[in-house]
Design an enzyme around this catalytic site. Structure first.
Site, mmCIF file in Angstrom:
data_model
loop_
_atom_site.group_PDB
_atom_site.id
_atom_site.type_symbol
_atom_site.label_atom_id
_atom_site.label_comp_id
_atom_site.label_asym_id
_atom_site.label_seq_id
_atom_site.Cartn_x
_atom_site.Cartn_y
_atom_site.Cartn_z
ATOM 1 N N CYS A 42 0.854 -1.200 0.000
ATOM 2 C CA CYS A 42 0.000 0.000 0.000
ATOM 3 C C CYS A 42 0.889 1.249 0.000
ATOM 4 C CB CYS A 42 -0.928 0.011 1.211
ATOM 5 S SG CYS A 42 -2.395 -1.032 1.054
ATOM 6 N N HIS A 102 -6.157 -2.329 -0.840
ATOM 7 C CA HIS A 102 -5.559 -3.430 -0.082
ATOM 8 C C HIS A 102 -6.451 -4.673 -0.130
ATOM 9 C CE1 HIS A 102 -2.975 -5.411 2.818
ATOM 10 N NE2 HIS A 102 -4.093 -5.903 3.332
ATOM 11 N N HIS A 130 -0.497 -9.691 -5.160
ATOM 12 C CA HIS A 130 0.415 -9.274 -6.224
ATOM 13 C C HIS A 130 0.601 -10.401 -7.217
ATOM 14 C CE1 HIS A 130 2.712 -10.664 -2.681
ATOM 15 N NE2 HIS A 130 3.594 -11.188 -3.512
HETATM 16 P P1 5GP Z 1 5.795 -12.983 -2.202
HETATM 17 O O1 5GP Z 1 6.949 -13.707 -1.596
HETATM 18 O O2 5GP Z 1 4.902 -12.360 -1.150
HETATM 19 O O3 5GP Z 1 5.028 -13.744 -3.229
HETATM 20 O O4 5GP Z 1 6.437 -11.804 -3.043
HETATM 21 C C1 5GP Z 1 6.861 -10.617 -2.467
HETATM 22 C C2 5GP Z 1 7.886 -10.025 -3.394
HETATM 23 O O5 5GP Z 1 8.053 -8.672 -3.049
HETATM 24 C C3 5GP Z 1 9.260 -10.686 -3.316
HETATM 25 O O6 5GP Z 1 9.621 -11.175 -4.597
HETATM 26 C C4 5GP Z 1 10.171 -9.554 -2.841
HETATM 27 O O7 5GP Z 1 11.460 -9.583 -3.448
HETATM 28 C C5 5GP Z 1 9.397 -8.306 -3.214
HETATM 29 N N1 5GP Z 1 9.616 -7.178 -2.331
HETATM 30 C C6 5GP Z 1 9.573 -7.184 -0.975
HETATM 31 N N2 5GP Z 1 9.804 -5.946 -0.484
HETATM 32 C C7 5GP Z 1 9.972 -5.149 -1.581
HETATM 33 C C8 5GP Z 1 10.253 -3.747 -1.716
HETATM 34 O O8 5GP Z 1 10.362 -2.992 -0.742
HETATM 35 N N3 5GP Z 1 10.386 -3.268 -2.977
HETATM 36 C C9 5GP Z 1 10.261 -4.075 -4.087
HETATM 37 N N4 5GP Z 1 10.415 -3.500 -5.285
HETATM 38 N N5 5GP Z 1 9.999 -5.397 -3.985
HETATM 39 C C10 5GP Z 1 9.864 -5.919 -2.752
HETATM 40 ZN ZN ZN Z 2 -1.740 -3.270 1.302
#
Ligand code: 5GP
Ligand code: ZN
Length: 111
Positions: A5, A44, A98
Protein backbone atom coordinates in the site's frame (compact mmCIF):
# COMPACT_ATOMS: atom_id res chain seq x y z
CA UNK A 1 -0.71 0.72 5.69
CA UNK A 2 1.07 -2.40 4.48
CA UNK A 3 4.34 -2.30 2.54
CA UNK A 4 2.70 -2.56 -0.90
CA UNK A 5 0.00 0.00 0.00
CA UNK A 6 2.89 2.37 0.85
CA UNK A 7 4.67 1.55 -2.42
CA UNK A 8 1.45 2.10 -4.42
CA UNK A 9 0.97 5.44 -2.64
CA UNK A 10 4.55 6.48 -3.41
CA UNK A 11 5.47 6.63 0.28
CA UNK A 12 8.17 4.01 -0.27
CA UNK A 13 10.20 4.38 -3.46
CA UNK A 14 10.04 1.75 -6.19
CA UNK A 15 10.97 1.44 -9.86
CA UNK A 16 7.63 1.96 -11.58
CA UNK A 17 6.68 -0.15 -14.60
CA UNK A 18 3.06 1.02 -14.95
CA UNK A 19 0.43 2.99 -13.05
CA UNK A 20 -3.21 3.97 -13.43
CA UNK A 21 -6.08 4.72 -11.04
CA UNK A 22 -6.50 1.15 -9.82
CA UNK A 23 -3.27 -0.73 -10.54
CA UNK A 24 0.44 -0.17 -9.86
CA UNK A 25 3.31 -2.25 -11.26
CA UNK A 26 6.96 -2.10 -10.19
CA UNK A 27 10.20 -4.04 -10.50
CA UNK A 28 10.88 -6.62 -7.80
CA UNK A 29 13.72 -5.67 -5.45
CA UNK A 30 15.13 -9.22 -5.62
CA UNK A 31 14.49 -10.36 -9.22
CA UNK A 32 14.25 -14.10 -9.88
CA UNK A 33 14.73 -13.65 -13.64
CA UNK A 34 15.83 -10.92 -16.11
CA UNK A 35 12.25 -9.58 -16.02
CA UNK A 36 10.49 -9.64 -12.66
CA UNK A 37 7.64 -7.18 -12.21
CA UNK A 38 4.97 -7.11 -9.50
CA UNK A 39 1.44 -6.04 -10.47
CA UNK A 40 -0.70 -4.94 -7.52
CA UNK A 41 -4.12 -3.39 -6.93
CA UNK A 42 -3.99 0.03 -5.26
CA UNK A 43 -6.69 -1.11 -2.85
CA UNK A 44 -5.56 -3.43 -0.08
CA UNK A 45 -6.58 -7.05 -0.79
CA UNK A 46 -4.72 -9.60 1.31
CA UNK A 47 -4.34 -12.34 -1.30
CA UNK A 48 -6.16 -14.21 -4.07
CA UNK A 49 -8.04 -16.01 -1.30
CA UNK A 50 -9.67 -12.70 -0.29
CA UNK A 51 -11.01 -11.91 -3.79
CA UNK A 52 -14.75 -11.74 -4.42
CA UNK A 53 -16.85 -11.37 -7.58
CA UNK A 54 -16.79 -7.63 -6.82
CA UNK A 55 -13.12 -7.75 -7.81
CA UNK A 56 -13.73 -9.40 -11.21
CA UNK A 57 -13.09 -6.22 -13.20
CA UNK A 58 -10.03 -5.31 -11.14
CA UNK A 59 -8.57 -8.79 -11.55
CA UNK A 60 -9.21 -8.74 -15.30
CA UNK A 61 -7.47 -5.39 -15.44
CA UNK A 62 -4.47 -6.71 -13.48
CA UNK A 63 -4.09 -9.47 -16.09
CA UNK A 64 -4.43 -6.89 -18.87
CA UNK A 65 -1.61 -4.84 -17.31
CA UNK A 66 0.49 -7.99 -16.89
CA UNK A 67 0.17 -9.04 -20.54
CA UNK A 68 0.87 -5.49 -21.74
CA UNK A 69 4.05 -5.41 -19.63
CA UNK A 70 4.92 -8.89 -20.92
CA UNK A 71 4.61 -7.63 -24.50
CA UNK A 72 6.61 -4.47 -23.77
CA UNK A 73 9.42 -6.66 -22.44
CA UNK A 74 9.28 -9.04 -25.42
CA UNK A 75 8.00 -11.90 -23.28
CA UNK A 76 4.90 -12.49 -25.41
CA UNK A 77 7.27 -14.15 -27.92
CA UNK A 78 9.33 -16.21 -25.47
CA UNK A 79 6.79 -17.00 -22.76
CA UNK A 80 6.58 -16.01 -19.14
CA UNK A 81 5.06 -16.97 -15.82
CA UNK A 82 2.37 -15.21 -13.78
CA UNK A 83 2.38 -16.28 -10.14
CA UNK A 84 0.43 -15.23 -7.10
CA UNK A 85 1.43 -16.76 -3.78
CA UNK A 86 -1.21 -17.27 -1.09
CA UNK A 87 -0.25 -17.74 2.55
CA UNK A 88 2.51 -19.50 4.41
CA UNK A 89 3.01 -22.71 2.42
CA UNK A 90 3.32 -20.73 -0.80
CA UNK A 91 5.82 -18.36 0.80
CA UNK A 92 3.69 -15.23 0.54
CA UNK A 93 5.84 -12.68 2.32
CA UNK A 94 3.80 -9.52 1.70
CA UNK A 95 0.10 -9.79 2.61
CA UNK A 96 -1.13 -7.63 -0.30
CA UNK A 97 -2.26 -9.33 -3.52
CA UNK A 98 0.41 -9.27 -6.22
CA UNK A 99 1.02 -10.95 -9.56
CA UNK A 100 4.64 -11.83 -10.23
CA UNK A 101 5.41 -11.39 -13.94
CA UNK A 102 8.58 -13.41 -14.49
CA UNK A 103 10.45 -14.13 -17.70
CA UNK A 104 13.46 -13.55 -19.91
CA UNK A 105 14.96 -17.00 -19.34
CA UNK A 106 13.86 -20.64 -19.33
CA UNK A 107 12.10 -21.10 -16.03
CA UNK A 108 12.31 -24.18 -13.84
CA UNK A 109 9.47 -25.64 -11.80
CA UNK A 110 10.65 -26.93 -8.42
CA UNK A 111 7.56 -28.43 -6.91
P1 5GP B 1 5.79 -12.98 -2.20
O1 5GP B 1 6.95 -13.71 -1.60
O2 5GP B 1 4.90 -12.36 -1.15
O3 5GP B 1 5.03 -13.74 -3.23
O4 5GP B 1 6.44 -11.80 -3.04
C1 5GP B 1 6.86 -10.62 -2.47
C2 5GP B 1 7.89 -10.02 -3.39
O5 5GP B 1 8.05 -8.67 -3.05
C3 5GP B 1 9.26 -10.69 -3.32
O6 5GP B 1 9.62 -11.18 -4.60
C4 5GP B 1 10.17 -9.55 -2.84
O7 5GP B 1 11.46 -9.58 -3.45
C5 5GP B 1 9.40 -8.31 -3.21
N1 5GP B 1 9.62 -7.18 -2.33
C6 5GP B 1 9.57 -7.18 -0.98
N2 5GP B 1 9.80 -5.95 -0.48
C7 5GP B 1 9.97 -5.15 -1.58
C8 5GP B 1 10.25 -3.75 -1.72
O8 5GP B 1 10.36 -2.99 -0.74
N3 5GP B 1 10.39 -3.27 -2.98
C9 5GP B 1 10.26 -4.08 -4.09
N4 5GP B 1 10.41 -3.50 -5.28
N5 5GP B 1 10.00 -5.40 -3.99
C10 5GP B 1 9.86 -5.92 -2.75
ZN1 ZN C 1 -1.74 -3.27 1.30
Amino acid sequence: MCLFCKIAAGEIPSKKAYEDESVYAFYDIAPQAPVHVLVIPKTHIESAQALTREDDALLGHMFEVARTLASENGLDKTGYRLITNVGADAGQSVPHLHLHLIGGKTLKWDN
